[in-house]
Scaffold this motif. Structure first.
Motif, short mmCIF file in Angstrom:
data_model
loop_
_atom_site.label_atom_id
_atom_site.label_comp_id
_atom_site.label_asym_id
_atom_site.label_seq_id
_atom_site.Cartn_x
_atom_site.Cartn_y
_atom_site.Cartn_z
N GLN A 1 0.23 -0.84 0.30
CA GLN A 1 0.05 -0.02 -0.19
C GLN A 1 0.70 1.26 0.02
O GLN A 1 0.36 2.32 -0.74
CB GLN A 1 -0.76 0.00 0.98
N GLN A 2 2.20 0.58 0.67
CA GLN A 2 2.71 2.34 1.24
C GLN A 2 3.43 2.79 -0.21
O GLN A 2 3.53 3.32 -1.16
CB GLN A 2 3.76 1.45 1.94
N ILE A 3 3.64 1.80 -0.92
CA ILE A 3 4.72 1.61 -2.74
C ILE A 3 3.89 2.11 -3.68
O ILE A 3 4.49 3.08 -4.78
CB ILE A 3 5.57 -0.04 -2.94
N ASP A 4 2.15 2.10 -2.99
CA ASP A 4 1.58 1.95 -4.28
C ASP A 4 1.38 3.36 -4.03
O ASP A 4 1.27 4.17 -4.78
CB ASP A 4 0.04 1.05 -4.02
N GLY A 5 0.87 4.18 -2.88
CA GLY A 5 0.85 5.15 -2.53
C GLY A 5 2.38 6.61 -3.16
O GLY A 5 1.86 7.41 -4.29
N GLU A 6 3.48 6.00 -3.06
CA GLU A 6 4.59 6.49 -3.57
C GLU A 6 4.60 6.22 -5.21
O GLU A 6 5.10 7.08 -5.61
CB GLU A 6 5.95 5.08 -3.31
N VAL A 7 4.70 5.24 -6.05
CA VAL A 7 4.24 5.01 -7.26
C VAL A 7 3.34 6.53 -8.20
O VAL A 7 3.54 7.09 -8.71
CB VAL A 7 3.96 3.49 -7.68
N ALA A 8 1.94 6.42 -7.61
CA ALA A 8 0.79 6.97 -7.89
C ALA A 8 1.57 8.88 -7.52
O ALA A 8 1.80 9.60 -8.24
CB ALA A 8 -0.44 6.97 -6.90
N THR A 9 2.77 9.16 -6.34
CA THR A 9 2.83 10.72 -5.98
C THR A 9 4.71 10.83 -7.27
O THR A 9 3.84 11.36 -7.53
CB THR A 9 3.55 10.92 -4.74
N VAL A 10 4.81 10.48 -7.68
CA VAL A 10 5.60 9.87 -8.49
C VAL A 10 5.14 10.32 -9.78
O VAL A 10 6.23 10.31 -10.80
CB VAL A 10 6.40 8.20 -8.42
N THR A 11 4.11 9.35 -9.69
CA THR A 11 3.30 9.46 -12.11
C THR A 11 3.40 10.36 -11.89
O THR A 11 3.49 11.48 -12.26
CB THR A 11 2.51 8.32 -11.63
#
Length: 197
Positions: free
Chosen positions: A108-118
């Protein structure tokens, strides 16, 4: 654990059957003793046979009771093993549940980071000229996902090779907005204050 539970179940059935065998012999011995006590047997030969059978049944009952005790001991040992294995399985399941929860939280944390970086990438790519972005995407596909690499202390961090003196001089002489590429891996070189120029 399943094997131990199956063995316990089989031993339970074996114990039940052995106890039933003891009960049958005991009931027959009681009936024979009642016949003997009632005086219903008149001939001496029948009386002798009945007494012999009562002795034989008593011995048989003793043997069967020994079997019951042996089966009970085995079953008790198996039950202890089942209890131990159940506790171990419970402990392992707790660890699995904990690891699963940590994995899910990390995902979930990685998914959040991916969304932010995207989102950041979309904003940054909107400011980059289309031809440069096209070149970057082409290089990224060819180079295993990394289309640009930082030039750090005269070393390309894409291929990890140090630029020779001629290449360093060309990079120094180039205008700040010139797109430079590594001669070895062909990635776009990103110059920073740590490039060693």
């Amino acid at each position: 654990m399943v094997a131990a539970q199956t063995e316990e179940s089989d031993t339970s059935r074996e114990q039940t059957k052995a106890e039933q065998d003891v009960d049958q012999v005991r009931q027959r011995a009681v009936r024979d003793q009642q016949r003997l006590d009632s005086g219903a047997v008149s001939s001496p030969k029948d009386l002798e046979n009945l007494q012999r059978e009562i002795v034989s049944l008593a011995k048989r009952q003793g043997d069967l009771e020994d079997v019951v005790l042996e089966v009970m001991e085995r079953r008790e040992s198996i039950q202890e093993r089942v209890a131990e294995l159940t506790e171990r399985v419970s402990s392992v399941q707790g660890k699995v549940d904990d690891a699963t929860a940590r994995r899910d939280a990390a995902t979930q944390q990685i998914d959040g980071e991916v969304a932010t970086v995207t989102k950041q990438r979309e904003v940054a790519s909107a400011t980059i000229p289309a031809d440069l972005l096209k070149l970057y995407e082409k290089l990224r596909v060819q180079s295993g996902g990394v289309g640009a690499a930082r030039l750090y202390q005269r070393r390309c961090e894409g291929c990890q090779l140090e630029l020779n003196i001629t290449e360093v001089n060309e990079v120094r002489a180039a205008a700040p907005d010139t797109v430079l590429r590594c001669e070895n891996c062909r990635r776009i070189l990103v110059r920073t204050s740590e490039s060693g120029l």
